[in-house]
Design a protein around this motif. Structure first.
Motif, PDB file in Angstrom:
ATOM      1  N   GLN A 167      36.811  49.102  46.463  1.00 47.04           N
ATOM      2  CA  GLN A 167      37.916  49.093  45.130  1.00 47.04           C
ATOM      3  C   GLN A 167      36.864  47.502  44.964  1.00 47.04           C
ATOM      4  O   GLN A 167      37.791  46.911  43.601  1.00 47.04           O
ATOM      5  N   ASP A 168      36.129  47.343  45.172  1.00 46.79           N
ATOM      6  CA  ASP A 168      35.778  45.836  44.694  1.00 46.79           C
ATOM      7  C   ASP A 168      35.092  46.355  43.754  1.00 46.79           C
ATOM      8  O   ASP A 168      33.997  45.315  43.131  1.00 46.79           O
ATOM      9  N   GLN A 169      34.615  47.944  43.623  1.00 47.44           N
ATOM     10  CA  GLN A 169      33.231  48.639  42.679  1.00 47.44           C
ATOM     11  C   GLN A 169      34.289  48.546  41.753  1.00 47.44           C
ATOM     12  O   GLN A 169      34.725  49.758  41.137  1.00 47.44           O
ATOM     13  N   PRO A 170      34.909  47.892  39.699  1.00 45.00           N
ATOM     14  CA  PRO A 170      36.236  48.744  38.531  1.00 45.00           C
ATOM     15  C   PRO A 170      34.948  49.831  38.474  1.00 45.00           C
ATOM     16  O   PRO A 170      34.346  50.029  38.033  1.00 45.00           O
ATOM     17  N   ILE A 171      36.143  50.955  37.447  1.00 47.23           N
ATOM     18  CA  ILE A 171      35.799  51.727  37.240  1.00 47.23           C
ATOM     19  C   ILE A 171      34.711  51.765  35.989  1.00 47.23           C
ATOM     20  O   ILE A 171      33.594  52.647  36.219  1.00 47.23           O
ATOM     21  N   PHE A 172      34.801  50.133  35.015  1.00 41.84           N
ATOM     22  CA  PHE A 172      34.194  49.872  34.393  1.00 41.84           C
ATOM     23  C   PHE A 172      33.653  48.490  34.781  1.00 41.84           C
ATOM     24  O   PHE A 172      34.835  47.798  35.035  1.00 41.84           O
ATOM     25  N   PRO A 173      32.538  48.206  35.376  1.00 39.72           N
ATOM     26  CA  PRO A 173      31.316  49.378  34.247  1.00 39.72           C
ATOM     27  C   PRO A 173      30.641  50.335  35.560  1.00 39.72           C
ATOM     28  O   PRO A 173      29.551  50.998  35.371  1.00 39.72           O
ATOM     29  N   CYS A 174      31.606  50.155  36.621  1.00 40.80           N
ATOM     30  CA  CYS A 174      30.255  50.685  37.887  1.00 40.80           C
ATOM     31  C   CYS A 174      30.329  52.319  37.937  1.00 40.80           C
ATOM     32  O   CYS A 174      29.474  52.649  37.841  1.00 40.80           O
ATOM     33  N   LEU A 175      31.681  53.171  37.155  1.00 43.36           N
ATOM     34  CA  LEU A 175      31.405  54.092  36.908  1.00 43.36           C
ATOM     35  C   LEU A 175      30.417  55.029  36.678  1.00 43.36           C
ATOM     36  O   LEU A 175      29.065  56.236  36.234  1.00 43.36           O
ATOM     37  N   PHE A 176      30.041  54.255  34.895  1.00 42.63           N
ATOM     38  CA  PHE A 176      29.056  54.602  33.956  1.00 42.63           C
ATOM     39  C   PHE A 176      27.337  54.286  34.197  1.00 42.63           C
ATOM     40  O   PHE A 176      26.744  54.935  34.078  1.00 42.63           O
ATOM     41  N   ILE A 177      27.359  53.705  35.773  1.00 40.57           N
ATOM     42  CA  ILE A 177      25.897  53.604  36.152  1.00 40.57           C
ATOM     43  C   ILE A 177      25.714  54.290  37.064  1.00 40.57           C
ATOM     44  O   ILE A 177      24.761  54.818  37.854  1.00 40.57           O
ATOM     45  N   THR A 178      26.842  54.484  37.864  1.00 45.90           N
ATOM     46  CA  THR A 178      27.001  54.927  39.158  1.00 45.90           C
ATOM     47  C   THR A 178      26.658  56.779  38.549  1.00 45.90           C
ATOM     48  O   THR A 178      25.554  57.401  39.663  1.00 45.90           O
TER      49      THR A 178
ATOM     50  N   LYS B 134      26.945  42.288  41.687  1.00 44.82           N
ATOM     51  CA  LYS B 134      26.188  41.538  42.944  1.00 44.82           C
ATOM     52  C   LYS B 134      24.405  41.423  42.435  1.00 44.82           C
ATOM     53  O   LYS B 134      24.271  40.368  43.188  1.00 44.82           O
ATOM     54  N   VAL B 135      23.994  42.662  42.093  1.00 45.36           N
ATOM     55  CA  VAL B 135      22.863  42.356  41.590  1.00 45.36           C
ATOM     56  C   VAL B 135      22.337  41.563  39.938  1.00 45.36           C
ATOM     57  O   VAL B 135      21.145  40.987  39.978  1.00 45.36           O
ATOM     58  N   GLY B 136      23.576  41.027  39.531  1.00 42.68           N
ATOM     59  CA  GLY B 136      23.087  40.584  38.348  1.00 42.68           C
ATOM     60  C   GLY B 136      24.454  38.888  38.066  1.00 42.68           C
ATOM     61  O   GLY B 136      23.390  38.001  39.400  1.00 42.68           O
ATOM     62  N   PHE B 137      25.091  38.806  37.651  1.00 36.29           N
ATOM     63  CA  PHE B 137      24.782  37.141  37.580  1.00 36.29           C
ATOM     64  C   PHE B 137      26.298  36.965  38.016  1.00 36.29           C
ATOM     65  O   PHE B 137      26.658  35.622  37.890  1.00 36.29           O
ATOM     66  N   ARG B 138      27.028  37.745  38.507  1.00 40.07           N
ATOM     67  CA  ARG B 138      27.460  37.664  39.636  1.00 40.07           C
ATOM     68  C   ARG B 138      29.459  36.805  39.288  1.00 40.07           C
ATOM     69  O   ARG B 138      30.375  35.666  39.820  1.00 40.07           O
ATOM     70  N   LEU B 139      29.577  37.698  38.147  1.00 39.05           N
ATOM     71  CA  LEU B 139      30.988  36.387  36.767  1.00 39.05           C
ATOM     72  C   LEU B 139      31.893  37.347  37.646  1.00 39.05           C
ATOM     73  O   LEU B 139      31.897  38.038  37.937  1.00 39.05           O
ATOM     74  N   PRO B 140      33.018  36.781  37.309  1.00 44.10           N
ATOM     75  CA  PRO B 140      34.795  37.668  37.657  1.00 44.10           C
ATOM     76  C   PRO B 140      34.578  39.500  37.193  1.00 44.10           C
ATOM     77  O   PRO B 140      34.366  39.048  36.472  1.00 44.10           O
ATOM     78  N   GLN B 141      34.782  39.261  38.431  1.00 47.84           N
ATOM     79  CA  GLN B 141      35.342  41.001  37.875  1.00 47.84           C
ATOM     80  C   GLN B 141      36.185  41.405  37.443  1.00 47.84           C
ATOM     81  O   GLN B 141      36.418  41.765  35.920  1.00 47.84           O
TER      82      GLN B 141
END
Length: 486
Positions: free
Chosen positions: A231-242, A450-457
Motif C-alpha cells: 500500500q506504500d506504492q501507489p499505482i501511479f507511478p509505481c505500476l508503470f515502472i514495475t 525512496k531511491v529518489g527525492f522522497r517527496l510525499p506520495q
C-alpha cells in the motif's frame, strides 16, 4: 479470468489493427536495401532468415522483465492487465517498431545516434553515457538473477553456489559478446525462444483448464495493493515502472538495432519489431494471471510457498507444479535463458554503441577487445557491489527500472521529432501521447520514490499532471517555432 481473456484478444487485435496503422504511418519500402545487405561485415551486419530474426529479437527484449515484472506488478490487481495491454499496443510496440525501423533507415545505428540525430548533439552525449550505464546495469542484473534461479534449481542456492554460477554466466557473456552474431546468438537463441514460448503457452493452457478466480476489471482498479502489502506504492507511478518490459521498455531501443542489422526487408519490420513486443506482452499477461492466482486465489497455499514469495520462487514452484517434470524443466530453461540472452545482447549493444561513437570498426577482434575489456571490468565492479551488498540487487533493480523507462522517454521524443520533420501530418500523436505519459511517470517516480527525492506520495498525481501539461506546452512551442522558421 474474463479480464485475462479479454486482454489476450485485445493484444492480438492490437497487432493486426493498430500495428498495421503504425506501419502505414512509417511507410516501409520493400525495395530499399537494408544495412544487412548494404553494410554486410560478417560480424554484426549479417542477413538472417526472418523467423530467426524474430526469435532472437523476442528473446533479446524478453529478459526477466515480462516475467518478474509482471509477477510483481500483479500485486496492483487488475490494473496490471490493463497497463500491459494498453502500454504494449499504444506505447511499447510502437516504440520498438519505430526505433528498429529508424535504425534500419540510418544504417543500423544504435539508440544514442538516433536520439542525437533528432534531439541534438548534447542530448546524444547524455544518451551515450546514460545508455552505457543502463546496459551495464542490465548485464549486472541479468547475471545475478539467473544465477540465483540456477542455484535454487540445483538445490544449493547458497552464496558460494550462486558465485560459481555468476562466474560461469559472466564468462559466457565475454565469449558471446566478442563472437560474430551468427555463431552463438543466431544458432542457439531461437531454441531458447521456443522454450520461453512453450512455457507461456503451457501456462496459458493450464490457466484455462483450472479457470481460477482472478481479480476482474469491474471489481475496481484500486484497493488491491493493501491485500498484498504494498500500500506504500501507489499505482501511479509505481505500476508503470514495475511492469516495464511487458508494456514499454527503453532497453528494447538498444536491442532493436541489433536485428536492424540482420533484417533483409523493411516489410518484415512489423512482425519482427511490433510483433515481438506483442508476443512479450502475452508472456507478461500469462505471468500476471498466474501471480494473481498466487496472491488472490489461494495459489500460494496450494503450491506450499509463502504468499509473499519472491518472483523466482513463484516461477520455479508454478512451473514444476503445473507443467510436470519435463515441462517444468523447459519452462525454467526459458526463464533462465531469457535474462542470460538479454544480458549477452546488452553487452553486445553496449560495445556497438561505443564503437559507433568512437567511429571504431568492429570487424577485427583487436578493435572489439579495445571496447570490451574496459566494459567488462566496469560491469564486474558493479556486479561485485550487487553481490557484496545485501540490498545491492534491489537498489540496482529499482534504478534500472527508472532508467529503463527514462530511456524510453528519450526514444519516444526522438521518434516524435522524426514524425514532425517527416511532415506526416498529425500522425505524430502515435508517439507524442506515450512520450508525454511516460515523461510524467518517470518524473513523478524519481521525485516520490525512496531511491529518489522522497517527496510525499500524496503529491504524485499533481506532479504527474503538472509534468504532462508542461511537456505538452513545451512541445507545441517548439513545433510552432519550427513552423515559423520555415
Amino acid at each position: 479470468m474474463f479480464s485475462f481473456l479479454i486482454s489476450i484478444v485485445a493484444l492480438v487485435l492490437g497487432y493486426f489493427v493498430y500495428g498495421a496503422f503504425v506501419e502505414r504511418v512509417f511507410g516501409p519500402d520493400p525495395k530499399r536495401p537494408t544495412p544487412a545487405i548494404s553494410k554486410a561485415d560478417g560480424v554484426d551486419f549479417i542477413a538472417m532468415p526472418n523467423w530467426k530474426v524474430f526469435m532472437i529479437q523476442f528473446l533479446n527484449i524478453a529478459g526477466t522483465g515480462p516475467i518478474f515484472g509482471a509477477i510483481m506488478g500483479a500485486k496492483f490487481g487488475p490494473s496490471s492487465f490493463l497497463w500491459i495491454v494498453l502500454g504494449c499496443i499504444f506505447a511499447g510496440a510502437v516504440h520498438d517498431y519505430f526505433s528498429g525501423m529508424l535504425s534500419v533507415r540510418h544504417g543500423g545505428v544504435g539508440q544514442p545516434e538516433l536520439v542525437g540525430t533528432y534531439l541534438g548533439r548534447r542530448t546524444k552525449t547524455v544518451m551515450l553515457v546514460f545508455t552505457v550505464l543502463l546496459l551495464m546495469m542490465v548485464g549486472s542484473v541479468f547475471v545475478y538473477s539467473p544465477a540465483v534461479i540456477l542455484g535454487d534449481i540445483a538445490g544449493d542456492g547458497n552464496r558460494m553456489a550462486i558465485m560459481i554460477w555468476v562466474v560461469a554466466v559472466f564468462l559466457y557473456y565475454i565469449v558471446a559478446t566478442l563472437l560474430p552474431i551468427d555463431k552463438i546468438i543466431g544458432r542457439i537463441y531461437p531454441i531458447f525462444a521456443v522454450a520461453l514460448l512453450f512455457m507461456a503457452v503451457g501456462l496459458m493452457v493450464c490457466l484455462f483448464v483450472k479457470w481460477p478466480s482472478l481479480p476482474e476489471f469491474w471489481d475496481g482498479l484500486s484497493g488491491w495493493t493493501a491485500k498484498t502489502g504494498i500500500q506504500d506504492q501507489p499505482i501511479f507511478p509505481c505500476l508503470f515502472i514495475t511492469i516495464a518490459c511487458g508494456a514499454i521498455s527503453g532497453f528494447h531501443a538498444t536491442q532493436s538495432p541489433l536485428m536492424a542489422r540482420c533484417i533483409k526487408n523493411e516489410k518484415m519490420g512489423r512482425p519482427i519489431f511490433y510483433g515481438s513486443m506483442i508476443t512479450e506482452g502475452l508472456v507478461a499477461l500469462v505471468w500476471a494471471a498466474v501471480a494473481s492466482w498466487v496472491f488472490y486465489d489461494g495459489g500460494a497455499a496450494q503450491l506450499g510457498i509463502p504468499a509473499n514469495s519472491a518472483a523466482p520462487s513463484i516461477v520455479t514452484a508454478v512451473s514444476k507444479s503445473w507443467l510436470g517434470a519435463v515441462g517444468g524443466v523447459l519452462a525454467v530453461l526459458g526463464v533462465v535463458a531469457a535474462p542470460i540472452t538479454s544480458g549477452d545482447t546488452a553487452f553486445r549493444s553496449c560495445r556497438l554503441i561505443i564503437a559507433d561513437f568512437l567511429k571504431l570498426e568492429q570487424k577485427s577482434i583487436a578493435k572489439r577487445l579495445y571496447i570490451a575489456v574496459p566494459l567488462f571490468v566496469g560491469s564486474a565492479l558493479l556486479l561485485w557491489y550487487n553481490i557484496a551488498d545485501a540490498n545491492g540487487f534491489n537498489t540496482i533493480w529499482r534504478y534500472f527500472g527508472w532508467s529503463n523507462q527514462t530511456l524510453a522517454v528519450f526514444t519516444l521524443w526522438a521518434i516524435t521529432v522524426y514524425l514532425v520533420q517527416s511532415k506526416k501530418g498529425a500522425w505524430y500523436f502515435v508517439t507524442l501521447l506515450p512520450a508525454l505519459f511516460m515523461t510524467a511517470v518517470c518524473t513523478t517516480f524519481i521525485l516520490v520514490d525512496k531511491v529518489g527525492f522522497r517527496l510525499p506520495q500524496t503529491l504524485a498525481p499533481w506532479i504527474g499532471i503538472g509534468t504532462f501539461v508542461i511537456a505538452t506546452i513545451l512541445f507545441y512551442l517548439w513545433k510552432n517555432r519550427k513552423n515559423h522558421v520555415r
